[in-house]
Scaffold this motif. Structure first.
Motif, PDB file in Angstrom:
ATOM      1  N   CYS A  85      -6.554 -34.813  52.584  1.00 22.11           N
ATOM      2  CA  CYS A  85      -7.168 -34.974  51.256  1.00 22.11           C
ATOM      3  C   CYS A  85      -6.736 -33.909  50.251  1.00 22.11           C
ATOM      4  CB  CYS A  85      -8.688 -34.857  51.369  1.00 22.11           C
ATOM      5  SG  CYS A  85      -9.549 -36.352  51.818  1.00 22.11           S
ATOM      6  N   ILE A  86      -6.691 -32.663  50.731  1.00 26.34           N
ATOM      7  CA  ILE A  86      -6.661 -31.559  49.768  1.00 26.34           C
ATOM      8  C   ILE A  86      -5.352 -31.462  48.991  1.00 26.34           C
ATOM      9  CG2 ILE A  86      -8.407 -30.178  50.960  1.00 26.34           C
ATOM     10  CD1 ILE A  86      -6.054 -28.456  52.038  1.00 26.34           C
ATOM     11  N   SER A  87      -4.283 -32.079  49.517  1.00 28.33           N
ATOM     12  CA  SER A  87      -3.000 -31.956  48.815  1.00 28.33           C
ATOM     13  C   SER A  87      -3.012 -32.673  47.464  1.00 28.33           C
ATOM     14  CB  SER A  87      -1.861 -32.502  49.683  1.00 28.33           C
ATOM     15  OG  SER A  87      -2.102 -33.841  50.025  1.00 28.33           O
ATOM     16  N   LYS A  88      -4.004 -33.540  47.225  1.00 30.13           N
ATOM     17  CA  LYS A  88      -4.005 -34.303  45.967  1.00 30.13           C
ATOM     18  C   LYS A  88      -4.284 -33.451  44.741  1.00 30.13           C
ATOM     19  CE  LYS A  88      -8.796 -36.007  46.304  1.00 30.13           C
ATOM     20  NZ  LYS A  88      -9.204 -35.570  47.649  1.00 30.13           N
ATOM     21  N   CYS A  89      -4.794 -32.217  44.933  1.00 32.24           N
ATOM     22  CA  CYS A  89      -5.085 -31.381  43.757  1.00 32.24           C
ATOM     23  C   CYS A  89      -3.927 -30.451  43.422  1.00 32.24           C
ATOM     24  CB  CYS A  89      -6.378 -30.598  43.939  1.00 32.24           C
ATOM     25  SG  CYS A  89      -6.281 -29.250  45.109  1.00 32.24           S
ATOM     26  N   GLY A  90      -2.805 -30.584  44.132  1.00 32.26           N
ATOM     27  CA  GLY A  90      -1.659 -29.741  43.819  1.00 32.26           C
ATOM     28  C   GLY A  90      -1.798 -28.347  44.402  1.00 32.26           C
ATOM     29  N   ALA A 141       8.137 -39.341  43.412  1.00 29.36           N
ATOM     30  CA  ALA A 141       6.872 -40.082  43.502  1.00 29.36           C
ATOM     31  C   ALA A 141       5.823 -39.441  42.591  1.00 29.36           C
ATOM     32  CB  ALA A 141       6.389 -40.125  44.948  1.00 29.36           C
ATOM     33  N   GLY A 142       5.800 -38.106  42.582  1.00 31.26           N
ATOM     34  CA  GLY A 142       4.853 -37.395  41.726  1.00 31.26           C
ATOM     35  C   GLY A 142       5.123 -37.656  40.250  1.00 31.26           C
ATOM     36  N   GLU A 143       6.395 -37.714  39.887  1.00 31.42           N
ATOM     37  CA  GLU A 143       6.789 -37.991  38.494  1.00 31.42           C
ATOM     38  C   GLU A 143       6.318 -39.393  38.072  1.00 31.42           C
ATOM     39  OE1 GLU A 143       8.320 -37.863  34.741  1.00 31.42           O
ATOM     40  OE2 GLU A 143       8.036 -36.162  36.097  1.00 31.42           O
ATOM     41  N   ARG A 144       6.382 -40.333  39.018  1.00 29.75           N
ATOM     42  CA  ARG A 144       5.935 -41.706  38.735  1.00 29.75           C
ATOM     43  C   ARG A 144       4.433 -41.716  38.382  1.00 29.75           C
ATOM     44  NH1 ARG A 144       7.188 -45.277  43.762  1.00 29.75           N
ATOM     45  NH2 ARG A 144       9.340 -44.749  43.256  1.00 29.75           N
ATOM     46  N   ILE A 145       3.663 -40.928  39.131  1.00 34.31           N
ATOM     47  CA  ILE A 145       2.215 -40.848  38.860  1.00 34.31           C
ATOM     48  C   ILE A 145       1.961 -40.125  37.529  1.00 34.31           C
ATOM     49  CG2 ILE A 145       0.008 -39.913  39.681  1.00 34.31           C
ATOM     50  CD1 ILE A 145       1.173 -40.194  42.567  1.00 34.31           C
ATOM     51  N   TRP A 146       2.698 -39.054  37.288  1.00 36.24           N
ATOM     52  CA  TRP A 146       2.537 -38.283  36.046  1.00 36.24           C
ATOM     53  C   TRP A 146       2.812 -39.169  34.833  1.00 36.24           C
ATOM     54  CZ3 TRP A 146       0.367 -34.935  33.280  1.00 36.24           C
ATOM     55  CH2 TRP A 146       0.967 -34.253  32.230  1.00 36.24           C
ATOM     56  N   GLN A 147       3.862 -39.990  34.913  1.00 38.39           N
ATOM     57  CA  GLN A 147       4.190 -40.893  33.809  1.00 38.39           C
ATOM     58  C   GLN A 147       3.058 -41.902  33.596  1.00 38.39           C
ATOM     59  OE1 GLN A 147       6.833 -40.372  31.728  1.00 38.39           O
ATOM     60  NE2 GLN A 147       5.659 -41.842  30.518  1.00 38.39           N
ATOM     61  N   GLU A 148       2.479 -42.383  34.702  1.00 38.75           N
ATOM     62  CA  GLU A 148       1.363 -43.340  34.601  1.00 38.75           C
ATOM     63  C   GLU A 148       0.153 -42.676  33.918  1.00 38.75           C
ATOM     64  OE1 GLU A 148       1.662 -46.466  35.324  1.00 38.75           O
ATOM     65  OE2 GLU A 148      -0.392 -47.234  35.396  1.00 38.75           O
ATOM     66  N   ILE A 149      -0.102 -41.411  34.262  1.00 33.69           N
ATOM     67  CA  ILE A 149      -1.209 -40.677  33.631  1.00 33.69           C
ATOM     68  C   ILE A 149      -0.987 -40.619  32.112  1.00 33.69           C
ATOM     69  CG2 ILE A 149      -2.256 -38.364  33.369  1.00 33.69           C
ATOM     70  CD1 ILE A 149      -1.742 -37.957  36.403  1.00 33.69           C
ATOM     71  N   LEU A 150       0.234 -40.297  31.706  1.00 30.11           N
ATOM     72  CA  LEU A 150       0.529 -40.192  30.267  1.00 30.11           C
ATOM     73  C   LEU A 150       0.388 -41.555  29.587  1.00 30.11           C
ATOM     74  CD1 LEU A 150       3.603 -37.782  30.421  1.00 30.11           C
ATOM     75  CD2 LEU A 150       1.279 -37.213  29.648  1.00 30.11           C
ATOM     76  N   ASP A 174      -0.069 -30.750  39.437  1.00 31.71           N
ATOM     77  CA  ASP A 174       0.625 -29.515  39.044  1.00 31.71           C
ATOM     78  C   ASP A 174       1.299 -29.669  37.672  1.00 31.71           C
ATOM     79  OD1 ASP A 174      -0.130 -28.092  41.264  1.00 31.71           O
ATOM     80  OD2 ASP A 174       1.764 -28.360  42.345  1.00 31.71           O
ATOM     81  N   ALA A 175       1.809 -30.877  37.386  1.00 23.24           N
ATOM     82  CA  ALA A 175       2.456 -31.118  36.084  1.00 23.24           C
ATOM     83  C   ALA A 175       1.445 -30.972  34.952  1.00 23.24           C
ATOM     84  CB  ALA A 175       3.091 -32.511  36.056  1.00 23.24           C
TER      85      ALA A 175
END
Lengths: 387, 107
Positions: free
Chosen positions: A252-257, A351-360, A173-174
């Protein structure tokens, strides 16, 4: 102001976050020559595969689209195509297709050059020249809204649906919020949850197409006369607590936001800009990830509970888990641990922010564990018989 | 599927319509374990050993009835299930992707 990251600007306006020299065998017969050249040229990546000949119709076209799409992936800066000389996949057409992106593409065949030794020697010279040019390219600020991230899960257990997938959804979603693209696939793994995705499709036509591709897959299972349980969910999924395909799909489906679904695209088809898209693909990890890379994804975010080492040839694969025991066992394969969601010590948003930072970070050059370990898996989904 | 996970529970309840909770640790048969729903902390006594990540019934389910997790149908019971029982492939089955049922019908 438009948010930017440091990346490579491509001649066709796309952005790249890696700058690979890709060596493509048009057919299995060229695999060994390609692999030898890869060994001779540090930084080059080859995609050996089983196909390229004795194929017809849509199955032949799919192999071509996969090879072309991987070559066109914006993380690839230059391409060397090596043909045997007599196969079904047309190397000249393949080169022409990839050249539409404006990147340098070289092509030759082993039969004309005069066998493996001469092909390895000649190919190494070409590859070194292409690599030297790539190394001169510098990163520049590029718009974040051109970033395309694929979301995938594999080796799932119960923690996937409870922690890592919903957390990845927050990061998805971010990116959508920044104007980027998310692609989700795995048609088999929305069986039992397709109604929840269908109601998010922006038009009736897209919703109908989503139901159609699920029905098509399910009919294939029926044609086999088998219960899909045991194949999917797999023995490992079942050991991890997942009892049915419906349960796995709902997790599974929640992973796409939560964004609206703007389209259903074919396997390996180019992923459009700006928004969430569904790619019709198998759940099989390598076939699915390879199809997403061929569609132009820059990064794959991959959740797992059981643990998997998988990477991909031209895209970084960020491994995310909600299973703390597995993270400790397989830390050299895992990039992000969100298992602290399960004891309530961090929120879903954190937790989502942690993944978003890793993506960046990965987008700007941080290596994933799979890259560090040299994982370059590649596989093509087949839809027809070998002749 | 946004959710908030409360601290201090042994198992996770995802939706008010669910028949099952998911074990957040290895649980032994006969343990009284806690999970949280809208009404607060609840307890159930397990009838079997429950591995981490596996499901425990928190409501009775008749054979043939739908089983819910995430508020959605994950399959149907193939045997009667009582609260506290391990819920898995031995007592529930998938409804979708069942080519084996079609094959039986045509025999």
């Amino acid at each position: 102001m438009e948010r930017t990251i440091m990346g490579y600007e491509r001649p066709n306006g796309e952005i790249g976050i890696r700058n690979h020299l890709l060596i493509i065998p048009t057919v299995i017969c060229s695999n060994q020559v390609c692999s030898r050249i890869m060994q001779m040229v540090p930084g080059a990546v080859a995609i050996p595969h089983q196909h390229g000949c004795s194929q017809i119709g849509a199955d032949k076209d799919r192999t071509f689209e996969m090879l072309a799409g991987t070559g066109k992936n914006p993380n690839v800066g230059a391409v060397l195509i090596i043909s045997l000389g007599c196969e079904v996949v047309d190397p000249i057409a393949l080169a022409a297709d990839i050249r539409q992106t404006g990147k340098p593409v070289e092509v030759f065949d082993i039969q004309s050059v005069g066998g493996s030794v001469k092909a390895i020697s000649y190919g190494t010279e070409v590859a070194k020249r292409l690599m030297a040019d790539l190394e001169k390219q510098e990163k520049v600020p590029v718009p974040l809204n051109k970033l395309k991230v694929a979301v995938k899960c594999g080796g799932s257990d119960a923690t996937s649906g409870l922690a890592s997938n919903p957390a990845l959804g927050v990061a998805a979603d971010a990116l959508i919020g920044e104007g980027g693209s998310i692609v989700i696939g795995e048609t088999t793994e929305i069986i039992g949850a397709e109604h929840l995705l269908a109601e998010r499709c922006v038009t009736q036509e897209i919703s109908d197409k989503l139901y159609y591709i699920v029905d098509r897959f399910e009919k294939e299972v029926e044609r086999m006369g088998a219960d899909m349980r045991g194949g999917n969910p797999s023995p490992g999924n079942i050991a991890g607590g997942l009892s049915t395909i419906e349960e796995k799909s709902l997790g599974c489906i929640s992973k796409c936001g939560t964004a609206p679904i703007k389209g259903v695209i074919e396997y390996a088809e180019s992923i459009p800009d700006h928004g969430l898209y569904f790619m019709d693909s198998p759940g099989n990890d390598i076939e699915c990830v390879s199809g997403m890379a061929a569609g132009g994804a820059h990064i794959v975010c991959f959740t797992t509970g059981r643990g998997t080492p998988t990477g991909a040839a031209v895209v970084p694969v960020i491994k995310i888990t909600g299973n703390q025991m597995m993270f400790r066992r397989m830390e050299d394969n895992m990039d992000v641990d969100v298992s602290d969601m399960l004891d309530g010590s961090v929120s879903l948003g954190q937790a989502g922010e942690r993944i978003w930072q890793e993506i960046l970070d990965v987008a700007e050059g941080k290596w994933t564990k799979a890259e560090v370990l040299g994982h370059t898996e590649f596989s093509i989904n087949r839809i027809g018989p070998s002749l | 599927m946004a959710h908030v996970i409360g601290t201090g529970a042994d198992a996770l309840y995802m939706n008010e319509r669910d028949h099952v909770v998911t074990a957040l640790r290895e649980i032994r048969s006969g343990e009284t374990i806690s999970y949280r729903n809208a009404a607060g902390l609840q307890e159930v006594t397990t009838q079997n050993d429950i591995p981490f990540g596996h499901k425990i019934a928190v409501a009775a389910i008749e054979a043939g009835d739908d089983v819910r997790k995430y508020g959605e149908v994950i399959g149907r019971a193939v045997a009667p299930i009582v609260a506290g029982q391990h819920v898995h492939v031995h007592n529930i089955e998938g409804i979708r992707g069942r080519g084996d049922l079609g094959a039986k019908e045509t025999n």
